[in-house]
Design a protein around this motif. Structure first.
Motif, PDB file in Angstrom:
ATOM      1  N   GLU A 152      -2.177  -6.907  -5.699  1.00 58.10           N
ATOM      2  CA  GLU A 152      -3.203  -7.393  -4.739  1.00 58.10           C
ATOM      3  C   GLU A 152      -3.661  -6.032  -4.364  1.00 58.10           C
ATOM      4  OE1 GLU A 152      -5.510  -8.317  -1.677  1.00 58.10           O
ATOM      5  OE2 GLU A 152      -3.785  -7.244  -1.492  1.00 58.10           O
ATOM      6  N   GLU A 153      -2.929  -5.244  -4.001  1.00 57.20           N
ATOM      7  CA  GLU A 153      -3.343  -3.860  -3.108  1.00 57.20           C
ATOM      8  C   GLU A 153      -4.141  -3.122  -4.460  1.00 57.20           C
ATOM      9  OE1 GLU A 153      -3.374  -3.972  -0.289  1.00 57.20           O
ATOM     10  OE2 GLU A 153      -1.689  -4.844   0.638  1.00 57.20           O
ATOM     11  N   HIS A 186      -1.622  -1.117   6.237  1.00 56.40           N
ATOM     12  CA  HIS A 186      -2.307  -0.300   5.405  1.00 56.40           C
ATOM     13  C   HIS A 186      -1.990   1.308   6.603  1.00 56.40           C
ATOM     14  CE1 HIS A 186      -4.967  -2.554   2.716  1.00 56.40           C
ATOM     15  NE2 HIS A 186      -3.976  -3.177   3.009  1.00 56.40           N
ATOM     16  N   ASP A 191       2.090  -7.258   5.577  1.00 54.69           N
ATOM     17  CA  ASP A 191       1.077  -7.269   4.456  1.00 54.69           C
ATOM     18  C   ASP A 191       1.920  -6.761   3.170  1.00 54.69           C
ATOM     19  OD1 ASP A 191      -1.018  -7.264   2.543  1.00 54.69           O
ATOM     20  OD2 ASP A 191      -2.091  -5.741   3.628  1.00 54.69           O
ATOM     21  N   GLN A 238       0.645  -1.049  -0.087  1.00 53.50           N
ATOM     22  CA  GLN A 238       0.022  -0.183  -0.024  1.00 53.50           C
ATOM     23  C   GLN A 238       0.710   1.201  -0.076  1.00 53.50           C
ATOM     24  OE1 GLN A 238      -3.497   0.949   0.895  1.00 53.50           O
ATOM     25  NE2 GLN A 238      -3.974  -1.180  -0.041  1.00 53.50           N
TER      26      GLN A 238
HETATM   27 MN    MN Z   1      -3.127  -5.116   1.972  1.00 52.65          MN
END
Ligand code: MN
Ligand code: BES
Ligand code: MN
Length: 465
Positions: free
Chosen positions: A158-159, A432, A125, A90
């Protein structure tokens, strides 16, 4: 496999150092400025797969960011585990709230992580959790403990909604054939409470633009007589939830799966301390849909949230202006059996109907994905259960998560195998958010647990024959 603990202990500094190197590359998929860094990260992941013992590791270009694919096939008659993860992260903003720069990883102790945690964007993440699989693979190949075939599919979008992964899967169905998909991109309840994620929410992400007059106006000369798009937008958004915090879009709840009292009671057994929860967030009270607990509101119930809202004058001091435009980004978290495309349409129709004649609205859909739920009476779940039981000395708790990995439901449809979500992050790891981190204990525990999944999955699969 007792020596996995020893192997982790002996190599832990290197495992940490390698992850830190990966975290230094700013692989922000949302910002095209970082395209080269995504490629650089993909290259680094590819190299790490080769070093960990993959026979093949390739970078596959897509119309967006590349997918890294790797494999080690030891025997076509043995089962195949497909590991999915993502190397993109992110955006780190707001930058000024980071205690150390997001792409200069540092190790700090926290209350929950007295062993230290790595602070960096993507630490948990998903670079850290993805890399656990690479290191588990390294252990298995170096120690002759790999019991089955492995494939890796590590994506870079993915983000931003995995826009091109569906396309990649469609084109490579044969190559991606597997018996189970293994993902570490979720969380666990607590360090002493291992859990397996059995539900993910879907998502529908919208953007709205409200236009009033054709230019910014003097708010004294025109104010009161011409619709102010920010005022109008605020009212429209306000009306999307009623006094019980239920979403007012007609048809929104039509397909929402209702859980039985027994199922809800079972879910409520998961350890959760509301007072602690409020304290951690520094809020005096929680808020949500009437009739549901906090855990339920954040997992098995759909939501609508404004992620950003802007327009008019936001600079220093005061400017008297009646703006021409107002904008908002609005996301809805969905549950089974809501269909995200239908929900996006319902939102669009309803939002248009809310607009007074004095403004124009434009609505666009960003991305979305279906919710996902998986049963626990499967061989795949059993294998994961046994792996946790062996490492943690107790059975993991199945848990519905509120987050989304939209591609998971597509995997099952296209690749026809079950997914196991073995997450090792904690809710407090600030994914995030500024100061994202991943506990070193969690990182190493993940590396230790994964090989046991391979062992039990292969055992159960062979016994089935
Ligand atoms: Mn994420
Ligand atoms: N890894 C998260 C999802 C997640 C986190 C699930 C924790 C369960 C527990 C993933 O990277 C993510 O952030 N997904 C996005 C959706 C995506 C379409 C941008 C999300 O949930 O907001
Ligand atoms: Mn993730």
């Amino acid at each position: 496999m007792q020596d996995i603990q020893k192997y982790v202990e002996e190599n832990k500094q290197r495992f940490i150092d390698e992850l830190i190197e990966l975290l230094k590359i700013p692989s922000i998929s949302a910002d095209s400025k970082y395209k080269k860094d995504l490629l650089k990260t993909a290259e680094a992941v590819k190299e790490s797969l080769l070093k960990a013992g993959c026979d093949v590791a390739e970078i596959h270009e897509t119309p967006g960011h590349p997918v890294v694919y790797g494999e080690k096939i030891i025997d076509k008659n043995l089962p195949t585990v497909l590991v999915y993860g993502h190397y993109d992260v992110q955006p780190p903003d707001p930058l000024d709230l980071w205690e150390s720069p997001p792409f200069e990883p540092v190790i700090k102790k926290t209350e929950i992580h007295p062993e230290g945690a790595i602070f960096a964007r993507g630490a948990c993440d998903d670079k850290g959790q993805m890399y656990m699989h690479v290191k588990a693979m390294e252990y298995m190949t170096k120690n002759d403990e790999l019991p089955c075939n492995v494939k890796f599919m590590i994506e870079g979008e993915e983000e931003v909604g995995s826009e091109h992964l569906g396309w990649f899967i469609e084109k490579n169905k044969e190559k991606l054939q597997n018996d189970v998909i293994l993902i570490s991109d979720t969380g666990m309840i607590a360090k002493e409470t291992p859990s397996i994620t059995t539900g993910l929410r879907g998502l529908s992400y919208m953007e709205v633009e409200v236009t009033g007059p054709n230019r910014d106006l003097h708010s004294g000369l025109y104010g009161g007589a011409v619709a102010n798009p920010i005022n109008v937008l605020s009212k429209m958004i306000g009306s999307l939830q009623d006094e019980n915090n239920r979403i007012t879009i007609p048809g929104f709840y039509d397909n929402v799966k209702e859980y039985s009292e027994a199922e809800r009671a079972k879910m409520a057994e998961a350890p959760f301390d509301l007072e602690e929860y409020k304290k951690k967030l520094n809020i005096a009270d929680v808020q949500g849909e009437e009739g549901y607990s906090t855990l339920e509101r954040a997992s098995i119930r759909p939501t609508l949230d404004v992620n950003g809202i802007w327009g008019g004058y936001t600079g220093e001091g005061a400017k008297t202006v009646l703006p021409s435009k107002a904008y908002a980004k609005i996301s809805m978290r969905l549950v089974s059996d809501q269909d995200w495309k239908r929900i996006s349409e319902l939102f669009t129709k309803h939002f248009e109907s809310l607009a007074p004649k004095s403004v124009k609205v434009k609505i666009t859909t960003h991305h979305g994905g279906q919710a996902y739920v998986t049963p626990i009476d499967t061989l795949e779940y059993q294998a994961a259960n046994d792996a946790y039981a062996e490492v943690f000395g107790k059975d993991p708790i199945p848990q519905h998560s509120g987050g989304s990995i939209p591609i998971v439901s597509l995997f099952e449809k296209e690749l026809r195998s079950k997914t196991i979500l073995m997450g090792f992050g904690l809710d407090t790891d600030a994914i995030h958010s500024p100061n994202e981190h991943f506990g070193i204990w969690n990182y190493l525990k993940g590396i230790e647990t994964i090989p046991y999944f391979y062992k039990h999955f292969t055992r159960l699969k062979q016994a089935e024959k």
